[in-house]
Motif scaffolding. Structure first.
Motif, PDB file in Angstrom:
ATOM      1  N   THR A 399      14.442   7.869   5.802  1.00 23.87           N
ATOM      2  CA  THR A 399      12.689   5.942   4.660  1.00 23.87           C
ATOM      3  C   THR A 399      12.803   4.918   5.252  1.00 23.87           C
ATOM      4  OG1 THR A 399      12.568   7.388   3.246  1.00 23.87           O
ATOM      5  CG2 THR A 399      11.338   5.031   3.392  1.00 23.87           C
ATOM      6  N   LYS A 466      18.259   1.840  -9.571  1.00 29.79           N
ATOM      7  CA  LYS A 466      16.759   1.240  -9.596  1.00 29.79           C
ATOM      8  C   LYS A 466      17.500  -0.750 -10.352  1.00 29.79           C
ATOM      9  CE  LYS A 466      12.084  -0.504  -9.614  1.00 29.79           C
ATOM     10  NZ  LYS A 466      11.679  -0.023  -8.841  1.00 29.79           N
TER      11      LYS A 466
ATOM     12  N   CYS B 152       3.430   5.798  -7.807  1.00 30.96           N
ATOM     13  CA  CYS B 152       4.299   6.222  -6.887  1.00 30.96           C
ATOM     14  C   CYS B 152       3.521   6.569  -5.750  1.00 30.96           C
ATOM     15  CB  CYS B 152       4.999   7.729  -7.196  1.00 30.96           C
ATOM     16  SG  CYS B 152       4.937   7.695  -8.969  1.00 30.96           S
ATOM     17  N   LEU B 153       1.759   6.672  -6.152  1.00 32.63           N
ATOM     18  CA  LEU B 153       1.151   7.302  -5.180  1.00 32.63           C
ATOM     19  C   LEU B 153       0.523   6.739  -3.840  1.00 32.63           C
ATOM     20  CD1 LEU B 153      -0.560  10.272  -7.728  1.00 32.63           C
ATOM     21  CD2 LEU B 153       1.754  10.456  -6.266  1.00 32.63           C
ATOM     22  N   LEU B 155       2.021   4.678  -2.718  1.00 34.09           N
ATOM     23  CA  LEU B 155       3.268   3.725  -1.739  1.00 34.09           C
ATOM     24  C   LEU B 155       4.643   4.231  -0.956  1.00 34.09           C
ATOM     25  CD1 LEU B 155       4.294   0.840  -3.772  1.00 34.09           C
ATOM     26  CD2 LEU B 155       2.746   0.701  -1.586  1.00 34.09           C
ATOM     27  N   ARG B 156       3.844   5.669  -1.634  1.00 27.74           N
ATOM     28  CA  ARG B 156       5.094   7.046  -1.737  1.00 27.74           C
ATOM     29  C   ARG B 156       4.464   8.093  -0.759  1.00 27.74           C
ATOM     30  NH1 ARG B 156       8.630   4.685  -5.373  1.00 27.74           N
ATOM     31  NH2 ARG B 156       7.578   5.778  -6.809  1.00 27.74           N
ATOM     32  N   PRO B 157       5.005   9.238  -0.215  1.00 27.93           N
ATOM     33  CA  PRO B 157       6.763   8.673   0.762  1.00 27.93           C
ATOM     34  C   PRO B 157       5.555   7.908   1.622  1.00 27.93           C
ATOM     35  CG  PRO B 157       5.508  11.372   1.378  1.00 27.93           C
ATOM     36  CD  PRO B 157       4.851  10.218  -0.027  1.00 27.93           C
ATOM     37  N   GLY B 158       7.139   6.826   2.059  1.00 34.67           N
ATOM     38  CA  GLY B 158       6.102   5.651   2.939  1.00 34.67           C
ATOM     39  C   GLY B 158       5.751   5.883   4.358  1.00 34.67           C
ATOM     40  N   ASP B 165       5.040  -2.200   2.643  1.00 30.92           N
ATOM     41  CA  ASP B 165       6.647  -1.256   2.014  1.00 30.92           C
ATOM     42  C   ASP B 165       6.558  -1.360   0.359  1.00 30.92           C
ATOM     43  OD1 ASP B 165       9.117  -2.004   1.466  1.00 30.92           O
ATOM     44  OD2 ASP B 165       9.212  -4.131   1.903  1.00 30.92           O
ATOM     45  N   PRO B 166       7.389   0.256   0.746  1.00 33.35           N
ATOM     46  CA  PRO B 166       7.282   1.136  -0.464  1.00 33.35           C
ATOM     47  C   PRO B 166       8.087   0.234  -1.841  1.00 33.35           C
ATOM     48  CG  PRO B 166       8.080   1.867   0.867  1.00 33.35           C
ATOM     49  CD  PRO B 166       7.578   0.896   1.962  1.00 33.35           C
ATOM     50  N   ASN B 190       6.232   0.032  -9.380  1.00 29.42           N
ATOM     51  CA  ASN B 190       5.949   0.720  -8.236  1.00 29.42           C
ATOM     52  C   ASN B 190       6.706   2.349  -8.668  1.00 29.42           C
ATOM     53  OD1 ASN B 190       8.939   0.083  -7.666  1.00 29.42           O
ATOM     54  ND2 ASN B 190       8.897   0.539  -5.729  1.00 29.42           N
TER      55      ASN B 190
ATOM     56  N   SER C  68       7.386  14.515 -10.183  1.00 33.16           N
ATOM     57  CA  SER C  68       6.467  14.460  -8.250  1.00 33.16           C
ATOM     58  C   SER C  68       6.415  12.995  -7.379  1.00 33.16           C
ATOM     59  CB  SER C  68       5.446  15.167  -8.012  1.00 33.16           C
ATOM     60  OG  SER C  68       5.530  16.995  -8.588  1.00 33.16           O
ATOM     61  N   CYS C  69       7.480  11.763  -8.613  1.00 30.29           N
ATOM     62  CA  CYS C  69       6.891  10.915  -7.830  1.00 30.29           C
ATOM     63  C   CYS C  69       7.277   9.528  -6.779  1.00 30.29           C
ATOM     64  CB  CYS C  69       7.096   9.847  -9.019  1.00 30.29           C
ATOM     65  SG  CYS C  69       9.422   9.612  -8.846  1.00 30.29           S
ATOM     66  N   PHE C  70       8.496  10.818  -5.905  1.00 30.47           N
ATOM     67  CA  PHE C  70       8.421  10.569  -5.066  1.00 30.47           C
ATOM     68  C   PHE C  70       9.905   9.435  -4.511  1.00 30.47           C
ATOM     69  CE2 PHE C  70       4.324  11.841  -4.546  1.00 30.47           C
ATOM     70  CZ  PHE C  70       4.326  13.299  -3.366  1.00 30.47           C
ATOM     71  N   ALA C  71      10.321   9.466  -5.901  1.00 30.08           N
ATOM     72  CA  ALA C  71      11.326   8.384  -4.966  1.00 30.08           C
ATOM     73  C   ALA C  71      12.334   8.809  -5.137  1.00 30.08           C
ATOM     74  CB  ALA C  71      12.055   7.651  -6.781  1.00 30.08           C
ATOM     75  N   ILE C  73      12.411  10.927  -2.896  1.00 31.12           N
ATOM     76  CA  ILE C  73      12.725  11.733  -1.547  1.00 31.12           C
ATOM     77  C   ILE C  73      12.853  10.016  -0.584  1.00 31.12           C
ATOM     78  CG2 ILE C  73      10.623  12.085   0.331  1.00 31.12           C
ATOM     79  CD1 ILE C  73       9.943  14.076  -1.733  1.00 31.12           C
ATOM     80  N   ASP C  74      11.528   9.024  -1.003  1.00 26.04           N
ATOM     81  CA  ASP C  74      12.069   7.525  -0.274  1.00 26.04           C
ATOM     82  C   ASP C  74      12.790   6.921  -0.623  1.00 26.04           C
ATOM     83  OD1 ASP C  74       9.269   7.975   1.015  1.00 26.04           O
ATOM     84  OD2 ASP C  74       9.047   5.719  -0.096  1.00 26.04           O
ATOM     85  N   ARG C  75      14.089   7.439  -1.364  1.00 22.85           N
ATOM     86  CA  ARG C  75      15.527   6.396  -1.269  1.00 22.85           C
ATOM     87  C   ARG C  75      16.464   7.178  -1.111  1.00 22.85           C
ATOM     88  NH1 ARG C  75      13.119   3.886  -7.292  1.00 22.85           N
ATOM     89  NH2 ARG C  75      11.235   2.474  -6.655  1.00 22.85           N
TER      90      ARG C  75
END
Lengths: 665, 265, 129
Positions: A399, A466, B152-153, B155-158, B165-166, B190, C68-71, C73-75
């Motif tokens: 990403t 984080k 979350c929703l 911004l992501r998946p960015g 910017d996520p 976020n 399913s927060c996609f964190a 996936i994105d990171r």
């Protein structure tokens, strides 16, 4: 009628295991003009070369085809052997039946069939070859080094030491580069400034070395041995010959709020400034983006306080042309911007810093005078978390579009930061989150182990996920993969080991130099193993991190190697030119000038010539002519010419067509 | 400017505020939102499993209807936006899903991702412009410290959402500035509120949402805004003493534009 | 082999994930907001699927803790997308007859007057077939 000899190499089993070499030699015998054909185990061996020499004499050969590896490997070897046998070296053709055939095929019948086609095509070409004679061109005995960091300085010093003139072009107001910003160097922990500044002074005092600081390369013409480079000397609004570097102006300038790039914006400088105490040249520079006199015509304080009368608000950029025999790229690196990684809260908290910023916070000449204070409230941090691999080792589809390579230096400088922090402030808890610890250098792993065992740095296998700034702390959430836990650490500072990338000036410079780059904008070397400091472009050499991530000892070693290659070139009085150059058939040329536009070397010029017409009158026509000393034989003009007037010696249109016909037969 | 509009099921019921204030404000700002006829629930969550086609069909229907109406599709609820935008991306880029979905539906004209899915916030930023909103504000939130909660929703998946910017978004902060407030940036803005987990484990969702609320409060926010009914629910549930009021961003927009009436709430 | 023979290949196909891209950095588990609730964590999903250790995952309550927060996936620096593996295993689990994790009968007991429809729809999509 040509008398052609064909030599088919086994290359041990490299070729012979996949290609039926005897069948290839036999097939070649039936091609028109072939009077000799044989196979041999190693054509590049001395006895293989002797076979070529002997057969040229015995069969009165006028041309030969060697079926072997890539011409990049051994074309030169076979040309020399042919010349020793009395043949013009340009009457040799290579059929590459290894890289382009045996190595990429599995099945012998199809590989053999393809090898036969490749040989046939080479025979068709050599039949049309004409003997060529290489000319020579003189060498300008001066080198240009682009970039004045440790790489550029070392290269320049070594070239000057051999007695040649060398110029350094540096875009910043001072030489020194990244090393000048570093506090201590791993693994010996000696002071970076203490070992760098003597070299800077040496470069300044060497009468063979000229330093063009605050300057950029704006144009490059010519070729190996004969480059003409236009150097832009940016207006610094201070006369270099008058400024004494007293620094009074930098204290009196009323514009105090300019981010100080030497300290990465952690403090401010004035609009007129000398980057740091040991700067070379020690001359002030006015920053036109912030100077109120330049922007609005009101102020003039620096001019009033300058007793040397060095201030010149009217200064303009100047352009100078200088001739060079060789050019060295030493443009270095920068840490990436970490703004895409704000899960680490770099944009949200001043206490999240990059490693280079941390370096300044540890440095006696830095914004805190060498006392480690966190930027937000200038208190001592007691818990510090280091995060490795920020932006390095990412997949290309990730990403954040990070770098796919390992930045190489981060593991070691982080160990250094961790160790120095624990040594100076033993009450500080230091955590290093790592994916792998990579320490393949002399005394490197010992250094890292010392950080763990002697200094008690907590190395944790895992990554930070984080960072949440809250209540004056940085709440770090991370994984400890060995313990199988998610950790929560209340830190005072977080230090990000940002990936490094080539300096942004490298890409436009590569275009000027016609030097090739990889997808990451690192300069590519002529051969990754055997020619690591040369660019594939003749006369262009590579020094330091512009070729790939490097630490200081590697940079210095490569800088010296680049210098030795430059010295080898400058030591020659003449260079042999490539005779495979373009030439224009003036009778066919229509004067359209398209070839001139596509020529990357400026080798083509147009002029009026008198031609006799059939009716006995004369006519002036514009026609192209090629400067054979400048032409590099790339062939761009031959494919551009709409009237077929351009041809490349040794690679004529007729020869290429004969090759294609032979393949399609 | 005319757009098709997909309100989604929650906006017709529990989250009616999110919807009415958005419509009212849009009108004043010169945007016409035409609700799609016969829209169906988006499903609430994007099906991550590659072999799930049927659960994407309601989104494809909405997208195709919007295409047939000749407008881009505006969404408001974060969850609907996430699902519709991701499905739209599938229909543009994933041949497997595109052909399966089209075969299932056998529409008159195949849908291949022709329209854009636009969140109401993007409409405010890119079409209306925050500067223009600022000019129309009659009751600015001067001095109010407002924390933007993205969840979350949005911004992501960015890579697919591409709203901002996520990791360091600013669209809601810019919105807060436009209505005269002072945005409070806090790192948990976020991170997940607990989402649908609240259905079977209230304590789990509350602990997640609690981290968000605590972080926002510690950073000085005195209220939170969101675009998602489920976020609003979770943040409010974990926030029993009502430390921070949580409202829909459209409610603040309408109030700032002078469109909120006394008897509205 | 687990019940109904859910195998590694099924999970890879349903998820579209290439587990070999993982470089074992653990950033997914570092950033996961559901970590404390889970028996197996995102990086373990990647590793266990790669090793074909599916049965333990199918039986694990962790499946229903992912938000399913996609964190992740994105990171993820290698674009492995661990959440897609969790979803694939969960789907494979509830697709088996009688394995729905949430049934409509359970709803009245957990309903409260403020809960948005969206929560129920999402939970059914995630927990039941």
């Amino acid at each position: 009628m040509q008398r052609i000899g064909v030599f088919v190499c086994h290359c041990g089993s490299n070729i012979a295991a996949t290609v039926d070499v005897k069948a290839v030699a036999e097939a070649a015998k039936h091609e028109s003009g072939v009077v000799f054909s044989a196979d041999y185990q190693y054509m590049c061996s001395e006895s293989g070369q002797d076979l070529i020499k002997d057969m040229i004499k015995e069969h009165k050969l006028t041309g030969i085809v060697v079926c072997s590896c890539s011409p990049r490997m051994h074309e030169n070897t076979f040309c020399k052997a042919a010349a020793a046998g009395g043949l013009n070296p340009y009457m040799v053709e290579i059929a590459n039946i290894r890289e382009q055939c045996s190595w990429i095929h599995k099945d012998m019948p199809s590989a053999t069939a393809k090898a036969i086609v490749l040989v046939r095509s080479a025979i068709a070409k050599v039949t049309l070859n004409a003997p060529l004679t290489a000319g020579t061109s003189p060498v300008t005995k001066r080198a240009l080094v682009i970039g004045g960091g440790i790489a550029g300085i070392q290269t320049a010093l070594d070239i000057a030491d051999a007695g040649f003139e060398v110029d350094i072009v540096e875009k910043e107001p001072t030489i020194g580069g990244k090393m000048a910003q570093i506090d201590k160097t791993f693994p010996t922990l000696d002071c970076a400034a203490c070992i760098l500044t003597p070299k800077m002074v040496e470069a300044a005092q060497n009468d063979k070395i000229r330093i063009f600081s605050y300057s950029e390369v704006s144009a490059v013409k010519g070729f190996v041995g004969n480059f003409t480079v236009t150097i832009k000397r940016k207006a610094r609004y201070v006369k270099e010959d008058l400024c004494t570097g007293c620094g009074l102006c930098t204290e009196k300038c009323p514009q105090k709020k300019v981010p100080n790039e030497f300290n990465l914006g952690l403090d401010n400088r004035r609009a007129i400034y000398i980057p740091f105490a040991q700067a070379i040249p020690k001359i002030a520079t006015i920053d036109p983006d912030y100077c109120t006199m330049l922007k609005s015509g009101k102020c003039g304080v620096c001019s009033k306080v300058c007793s040397a009368g060095a201030i010149d608000y009217q200064a303009k950029d100047e352009f100078i042309d200088v001739n060079y025999g060789a050019i060295v790229a030493a443009t270095g690196f920068n840490p990436i911007k970490v703004d895409k990684y704000d899960e680490f809260a770099y944009a949200q908290s001043p206490d999240v810093v990059t490693s280079l910023e941390y370096e300044r916070l540890m440095n006696a000449a830095g914004p805190t005078g060498g006392t480690l204070l966190r930027p937000s409230d200038r208190t001592h941090p007691h818990t510090i978390v280091f995060v490795q691999c920020v932006g390095s080792r990412e997949s290309e589809d990730s990403t954040k579009c990070g770098k796919s390579y390992c930045s190489k230096i981060c593991c070691m400088y982080t160990a250094k930061h961790a160790m120095l922090t624990r040594e100076k402030y033993p009450d500080t808890d230091v955590y290093v989150f790592y994916i792998d610890v990579r320490t393949p250098g002399k005394s490197f792993d010992e250094f890292y182990r010392r950080a763990v065992e002697q200094y008690g740095v907590h190395y944790i296998k895992g990554m930070v996920g984080k960072v949440t700034p809250e209540g004056g702390k940085l709440k770090v959430q991370a994984s400890d993969l060995i313990a199988g836990k998610q950790l929560h650490i209340d830190a005072d500072m977080v230090v990000l080991a940002a990936a490094i990338e080539p300096d942004k000036t490298a890409r436009p410079l590569a275009t000027l130099l016609t030097a090739s780059m990889d997808t990451n904008d690192f300069f590519t070397e002529a051969h990754p193993k055997l020619r690591p400091v040369e660019s594939p472009t003749a006369g262009v050499f590579l020094s330091g991190a512009c070729q790939g991530p490097k630490d200081i000892p590697e940079t210095v070693a490569q800088a010296g190697a680049a210098a030795s290659k430059v010295i080898g070139l400058l030591a020659k009085d003449h260079l042999v030119c490539n005779p495979c150059v373009a030439n224009a058939n003036e009778m066919l040329c229509s004067g359209c000038s398209q070839c001139e536009k596509v020529c990357p070397y400026g080798a083509i010029t147009y002029s009026y010539k008198e031609f006799r017409m059939p009716d006995r009158t004369t006519k002036l026509r514009l026609v192209a002519s090629v400067n054979a000393a400048v032409c590099q034989g790339c062939g761009a003009c031959t494919v551009t010419c709409p009237s077929g007037a351009m041809d490349l010696k040794g690679f004529s249109n007729k020869q290429i067509m004969a090759e294609v016909d032979a393949i399609c037969k | 400017m005319i757009y098709s509009y997909f309100p989604g099921c929650t906006l017709k019921n529990k989250a009616i505020d999110l919807d009415i204030y958005a419509r009212r404000s849009a009108e004043l700002l010169g945007i016409t939102l035409e609700e799609l006829p016969e829209w169906q629930c988006c499903g609430g969550v994007y099906p991550l499993a590659k072999d799930k086609i049927a659960t994407k069909l309601s989104s494809v229907r909405a997208l195709a209807a919007s295409r047939d109406a000749g407008h881009d599709l505006v969404t408001l609820c974060s969850a609907c936006h996430n699902v519709l935008k991701q499905v739209n991306n599938d229909m543009r880029t994933d041949e497997y899903i595109r052909s399966r979905a089209n075969n299932y539906m056998a529409p008159d004209a195949e849908y291949n991702g022709e329209i854009n899915v636009i969140h109401y916030l993007e409409l405010l930023r890119d079409t209306v412009g925050f500067e223009n909103i600022k000019k129309k504000v009659v009751k600015p939130f001067t001095g109010r410290k407002i924390g933007a909660y993205y969840g979350c929703l949005l911004l992501r998946p960015g890579k697919v959402m591409q709203m901002d910017d996520p990791e360091n978004p600013k669209i809601l902060e810019d919105f807060i500035r436009a209505i005269g407030g002072e945005p409070v940036i806090y790192a948990q803005r976020n991170e997940c509120c607990g989402g649908y987990a609240t259905v079977e484990d209230k304590a789990y969702a509350a602990s997640r949402a609690g981290k968000v609320v605590d972080n926002a409060a510690a950073c000085g926010a005195d209220m939170l805004i969101t675009a998602c009914p489920l976020c609003l629910y979770n943040l409010n549930k974990s926030n029993a003493e009502n430390k921070l009021p949580v409202v829909y961003f459209t409610e603040l927009l309408a109030e700032a534009l002078g469109l909120k009436e006394e008897n509205d709430v | 082999m687990s019940e109904n023979n859910i195998c590694r290949e099924d999970i890879l196909r349903i998820s579209g994930v290439d587990t070999r891209k993982c470089m074992r950095c653990g950033k997914c588990s570092a950033t996961c907001p559901a970590y404390d609730e889970m028996e197996y964590h995102p990086h373990q999903f990647v590793n266990m699927v790669e090793n074909g250790d599916i049965e333990a995952l199918v039986e694990s309550p962790s499946l229903f803790k992912c938000l399913s927060c996609f964190a992740c996936i994105d990171r993820c620096p290698r674009q492995v997308e661990p959440a897609k593996l969790v979803e694939a295993v969960r789907s494979a689990c509830i697709r088996r007859q009688g394995h729905n994790h949430l049934s409509a009968d359970a709803i009245p007991a957990i309903l409260d007057p403020d809960i948005p429809q969206q929560a129920l729809v999402s939970a059914f999509r995630k927990y039941s077939e």
